[in-house]
Structure formats: structure tokens, C-alpha cells
Design a protein around this motif. Structure first.
Motif, short mmCIF file in Angstrom:
data_model
loop_
_atom_site.label_atom_id
_atom_site.label_comp_id
_atom_site.label_asym_id
_atom_site.label_seq_id
_atom_site.Cartn_x
_atom_site.Cartn_y
_atom_site.Cartn_z
N SER A 26 0.81 -1.18 -0.08
CA SER A 26 0.05 -0.01 -0.07
C SER A 26 0.81 1.31 0.06
O SER A 26 0.26 2.55 -0.51
CB SER A 26 -1.01 -0.10 1.20
OG SER A 26 -0.48 0.27 2.42
N HIS A 29 0.94 2.07 -3.65
CA HIS A 29 -0.53 2.75 -3.74
C HIS A 29 -0.73 4.12 -3.44
O HIS A 29 -1.32 4.98 -4.10
CB HIS A 29 -1.68 1.78 -3.20
CG HIS A 29 -1.54 0.27 -3.74
ND1 HIS A 29 -1.91 -0.57 -2.91
CD2 HIS A 29 -0.96 -0.16 -4.61
CE1 HIS A 29 -1.76 -1.93 -3.44
NE2 HIS A 29 -1.26 -1.58 -4.40
N PHE A 191 -5.62 -5.90 -4.73
CA PHE A 191 -4.48 -5.86 -3.78
C PHE A 191 -4.20 -7.38 -3.09
O PHE A 191 -5.06 -7.53 -2.24
CB PHE A 191 -4.89 -4.97 -2.63
CG PHE A 191 -3.88 -4.52 -1.66
CD1 PHE A 191 -2.59 -5.07 -1.82
CD2 PHE A 191 -4.03 -3.77 -0.54
CE1 PHE A 191 -1.56 -4.72 -0.69
CE2 PHE A 191 -3.08 -3.32 0.34
CZ PHE A 191 -2.00 -3.88 0.27
N SER A 201 -9.81 -7.11 -1.28
CA SER A 201 -8.76 -7.06 -2.35
C SER A 201 -9.22 -6.22 -3.70
O SER A 201 -8.30 -5.59 -4.20
CB SER A 201 -8.28 -8.26 -2.66
OG SER A 201 -7.46 -9.02 -1.99
N SER A 203 -9.68 -3.31 -5.68
CA SER A 203 -9.27 -1.94 -5.44
C SER A 203 -9.28 -1.22 -6.80
O SER A 203 -9.21 -1.62 -7.72
CB SER A 203 -7.88 -1.82 -4.71
OG SER A 203 -8.01 -2.77 -3.64
#
Length: 216
Positions: A26, A29, A191, A201, A203
Motif C-alpha cells: 500500500s 499505492h 491488492f 482485495s 481496489s
């Protein structure tokens, strides 16, 4: 007086949950979400302030709104270490303590899943954005795979209770479009943690432009 909310168990667990997620992807991300952001930023549901370190030199100010007092205290600490000016304020996404058309960017990062009134929150985002501004969003979504969605729907009541009101079954991207935003960039992905999908998950990371002002 600004409204607050309290999720004491979730607020204590979330820093560990976020650290685990960051260790598995993340961080990248968040960097993708905020790359190139400039000007005055309003971040709704700032949580622990995990985004603050990713704002680049083009950002002149971040106004971070967080209603949960324990998370807000952590965000205040993160603000002190940020390389850009960050003001952490109590408040709700549905009633942002920000002037009309004063923000260049509104950031929604893993928060629209928890907000009680998503259309109201998106209307507020549109209100505070300049006509040339952008909504940047990073959210998990309901799956478009029927079997996976059935699993999300089955788990959702317990997930919401343990996750501070987080919903697995929201179609957040569609909600953004229905609120009148024009989605200009979007990337869908799962994810995965150690190669495995979890209930949250599915996303999306994207950028949307605010609705055009209507003439009377």
C-alpha cells in the motif's frame, strides 16, 4: 463544534493493520495516488496521517479532516514530521470545515467505505474543489465477480463491526460518477497479500474532475 466519532478498538488496531498493508504494497499505492498533486489539498478521513509523507513539494497546504479522536492524535504527530504544512482538524466528510471552491485537490484514501452518507461526502468534495480541481481516490470496492461478491456480502456485517464501519459491498467508483464527477484516470487491481486475495482485495486508484457549475 465539530462532530467526532469514536471507534476505540478499531483505532487501536488500525495502526498495525496499516503497517501490515504498507509492508505488502500500500505504500506504492499511496505514492501513485498522490503523485503530482499540487496546491491546496483537503484530505477526508486522514486516519493516522499515513499519506502525509507522500505529498510532494508542489503541495502548499494539506487540510486533513479526521473525526476519530485517537486516529486524529496520531495524524497530528505525523503532521509534525511531514515535509509540507499539514493542519489536522476534527470533522466529518459530510460537513467539511473548508471554504467553497478553495481546494485544488480532495483526497479520499480508504475512507469512502466507512462514511455513512457517501453522496453527501462527495457533494462536499465537489463544493470545496475549484472548478479546475481534482478528486483523487484510492478505495477498495465490491467485486464484479458474482462468487466473490457473495462472499463479501456474507462477511460484511461482521467486517463492519470490527472494521470501524468499513463496508465490503460498496461500488464506490459508480458512486463517484453518480455524484457528477468525470473520472479521467482509473486503475483497477486486486491488492494481494503474499499472492492471496482477501475480502477487500478489489481496489481502484483514480482521478476525477468535479461536476461543472450549473448556471441558474
Amino acid at each position: 463544534m465539530a462532530k467526532t466519532m469514536s471507534h476505540p478498538l478499531f483505532a487501536r488496531l488500525y495502526p498495525r493493520i496499516n503497517a501490515f498493508a504498507e509492508a505488502h504494497g500500500s505504500l506504492e499505492h499511496r505514492r501513485e495516488l498522490l503523485e503530482g498533486a499540487r496546491g491546496r489539498v483537503v484530505e477526508i478521513g486522514a486516519g493516522t496521517g499515513a499519506n502525509f509523507r507522500h505529498y510532494g513539494p508542489g503541495v502548499v497546504q494539506v487540510i486533513a479532516v479526521e473525526p476519530e479522536p485517537r486516529l486524529r492524535a496520531l495524524a497530528e504527530r505525523a503532521a509534525e514530521a511531514a515535509s509540507v504544512p499539514v493542519d489536522v482538524l476534527p470533522g466529518w466528510a459530510e460537513e467539511l470545515p473548508v471554504e467553497d471552491h478553495s481546494a485544488d485537490v480532495v483526497v479520499a484514501s480508504l475512507v469512502l467505505c466507512t462514511i455513512a452518507d457517501v453522496p453527501a461526502a462527495l457533494a462536499e468534495a465537489a463544493r470545496v474543489l475549484k472548478p479546475t480541481g481534482e478528486l483523487r481516490f484510492y478505495e477498495h470496492l465490491r467485486s464484479n465477480r458474482p462468487g466473490f461478491f457473495r462472499l463479501q456480502r456474507l462477511l460484511n456485517p461482521l467486517w463492519r463491526r470490527l472494521g470501524g464501519g468499513c463496508n465490503l459491498t460498496r461500488d464506490t467508483e459508480r458512486a463517484i460518477a453518480r455524484a457528477g464527477f468525470t473520472i479521467e484516470q482509473v486503475r483497477h487491481f486486486d491488492f494481494l497479500i503474499n499472492g492471496r486475495a482477501g475480502p477487500a482485495s478489489p481496489s481502484v486508484i483514480g482521478i476525477a474532475r468535479p461536476p461543472r457549475a450549473r448556471t441558474p
